[in-house]
Design a protein around this motif. Structure first.
Motif, PDB file in Angstrom:
ATOM      1  N   PRO A  42       0.834  -1.203   0.000  1.00 17.13           N
ATOM      2  CA  PRO A  42       0.000   0.000   0.000  1.00 17.13           C
ATOM      3  C   PRO A  42       0.874   1.260   0.000  1.00 17.13           C
ATOM      4  O   PRO A  42       2.084   1.188   0.202  1.00 17.13           O
ATOM      5  CB  PRO A  42      -0.802  -0.119   1.304  1.00 17.13           C
ATOM      6  N   MET A  43       0.247   2.373  -0.222  1.00 14.34           N
ATOM      7  CA  MET A  43       0.942   3.661  -0.254  1.00 14.34           C
ATOM      8  C   MET A  43       1.368   4.091   1.152  1.00 14.34           C
ATOM      9  O   MET A  43       0.813   3.645   2.144  1.00 14.34           O
ATOM     10  CB  MET A  43       0.017   4.740  -0.823  1.00 14.34           C
ATOM     11  N   PHE A  44       2.361   4.973   1.179  1.00 12.27           N
ATOM     12  CA  PHE A  44       2.692   5.686   2.405  1.00 12.27           C
ATOM     13  C   PHE A  44       2.624   7.170   2.080  1.00 12.27           C
ATOM     14  O   PHE A  44       2.673   7.571   0.909  1.00 12.27           O
ATOM     15  CB  PHE A  44       4.055   5.276   2.973  1.00 12.27           C
ATOM     16  N   LEU A  45       2.466   8.004   3.092  1.00  9.87           N
ATOM     17  CA  LEU A  45       2.400   9.443   2.898  1.00  9.87           C
ATOM     18  C   LEU A  45       3.816   9.981   2.885  1.00  9.87           C
ATOM     19  O   LEU A  45       4.519   9.955   3.902  1.00  9.87           O
ATOM     20  CB  LEU A  45       1.579  10.097   4.016  1.00  9.87           C
ATOM     21  N   GLY A  46       4.271  10.407   1.713  1.00 16.22           N
ATOM     22  CA  GLY A  46       5.637  10.873   1.602  1.00 16.22           C
ATOM     23  C   GLY A  46       5.869  11.610   0.310  1.00 16.22           C
ATOM     24  O   GLY A  46       4.937  12.025  -0.369  1.00 16.22           O
ATOM     25  N   ASN A  47       7.129  11.749  -0.025  1.00 18.93           N
ATOM     26  CA  ASN A  47       7.557  12.431  -1.237  1.00 18.93           C
ATOM     27  C   ASN A  47       8.340  11.415  -2.059  1.00 18.93           C
ATOM     28  O   ASN A  47       9.376  10.923  -1.614  1.00 18.93           O
ATOM     29  CB  ASN A  47       8.422  13.634  -0.850  1.00 18.93           C
ATOM     30  N   ALA A  48       7.840  11.082  -3.238  1.00 19.73           N
ATOM     31  CA  ALA A  48       8.477  10.044  -4.059  1.00 19.73           C
ATOM     32  C   ALA A  48       9.915  10.411  -4.398  1.00 19.73           C
ATOM     33  O   ALA A  48      10.807   9.563  -4.343  1.00 19.73           O
ATOM     34  CB  ALA A  48       7.661   9.811  -5.331  1.00 19.73           C
ATOM     35  N   GLY A  49      10.172  11.665  -4.748  1.00 18.30           N
ATOM     36  CA  GLY A  49      11.534  12.082  -5.077  1.00 18.30           C
ATOM     37  C   GLY A  49      12.487  11.904  -3.915  1.00 18.30           C
ATOM     38  O   GLY A  49      13.630  11.469  -4.096  1.00 18.30           O
ATOM     39  N   LEU A  82       2.878  -1.153   9.003  1.00 16.34           N
ATOM     40  CA  LEU A  82       4.148  -0.617   8.518  1.00 16.34           C
ATOM     41  C   LEU A  82       4.511  -1.178   7.148  1.00 16.34           C
ATOM     42  O   LEU A  82       4.195  -2.325   6.838  1.00 16.34           O
ATOM     43  CB  LEU A  82       5.282  -0.962   9.494  1.00 16.34           C
ATOM     44  N   LEU A  83       5.178  -0.356   6.380  1.00 14.64           N
ATOM     45  CA  LEU A  83       5.865  -0.828   5.186  1.00 14.64           C
ATOM     46  C   LEU A  83       7.313  -1.058   5.608  1.00 14.64           C
ATOM     47  O   LEU A  83       7.902  -0.230   6.286  1.00 14.64           O
ATOM     48  CB  LEU A  83       5.834   0.217   4.082  1.00 14.64           C
ATOM     49  N   VAL A  84       7.842  -2.172   5.228  1.00 11.44           N
ATOM     50  CA  VAL A  84       9.220  -2.506   5.547  1.00 11.44           C
ATOM     51  C   VAL A  84       9.961  -2.659   4.229  1.00 11.44           C
ATOM     52  O   VAL A  84       9.487  -3.332   3.312  1.00 11.44           O
ATOM     53  CB  VAL A  84       9.304  -3.819   6.365  1.00 11.44           C
ATOM     54  N   ALA A  85      11.101  -2.017   4.137  1.00  9.75           N
ATOM     55  CA  ALA A  85      11.934  -2.129   2.942  1.00  9.75           C
ATOM     56  C   ALA A  85      13.363  -2.351   3.380  1.00  9.75           C
ATOM     57  O   ALA A  85      13.758  -1.935   4.480  1.00  9.75           O
ATOM     58  CB  ALA A  85      11.847  -0.859   2.103  1.00  9.75           C
ATOM     59  N   TRP A  86      14.122  -3.047   2.540  1.00  6.87           N
ATOM     60  CA  TRP A  86      15.544  -3.149   2.841  1.00  6.87           C
ATOM     61  C   TRP A  86      16.363  -3.223   1.573  1.00  6.87           C
ATOM     62  O   TRP A  86      15.881  -3.591   0.509  1.00  6.87           O
ATOM     63  CB  TRP A  86      15.857  -4.306   3.776  1.00  6.87           C
TER      64      TRP A  86
END
Length: 157
Positions: A42-49, A82-86
């Motif tokens: 799902p989306m998160f609230l942020g700035n893609a750049g 949470l979205l988890v990325a690594w």
């Protein structure tokens, strides 16, 4: 290092995709094999750049840590709210004495080749999105940078 302050629904998987497109030639040239474990998230609230800048920095650093080539594992998945990325490399690793300093402004292990700003700015950008970034490393075995971001709930902006 300034980024557009506008925030909105941001697709983390797409951010990874854009950065991989930018770095594809360097990864291939450096004999880096990408192990892609991204899931639809799902989306998160942020700035893609801003998020792309973070991921670009992590992938470039990982490539530098693998001068003879190696494996680069990327992942994004949902874990509850949470979205988890690594970004995980099979590179040289970071000594335990250095690891606590890597997010400090001006700290670099690259001598004249590094400004010491990349990870400090990356940490700030992740925190601006309401997330956290951490690093785990083992000398001779590689480093994993983990990012956690809050999932944007439906109806939130």
């Amino acid at each position: 290092a300034k980024t557009d302050p506008k925030t909105g629904p941001t697709d983390l998987k797409k951010c990874f995709e854009n950065v991989l497109s930018l770095t594809q030639h360097e990864l291939k040239k450096g004999s880096v094999k990408v192990i892609d474990k991204r899931e639809k998230v799902p989306m998160f609230l942020g700035n893609a750049g801003a998020m792309e800048q973070v991921l670009l920095n992590l992938i470039i650093n990982a490539t530098h840590a693998m001068p003879q080539g190696g494996d680069l594992e990327i992942c994004c998945k949902q874990n509850g709210d949470l979205l988890v990325a690594w970004v995980k490399d099979s590179g040289t690793g970071i000594p335990p004495s250095v690891l606590p300093k890597i997010f400090e402004y001006g700290f670099s292990t690259k001598g004249d080749l590094g400004s010491g700003l990349g990870l400090a700015i990356s940490k700030e950008l992740v925190e601006n999105a309401g997330g956290t970034i951490t690093a785990k490393s083992e000398v001779g075995a590689g480093t994993t940078f983990s990012i956690q971001l809050p999932v944007q709930k439906v109806g939130e902006t």
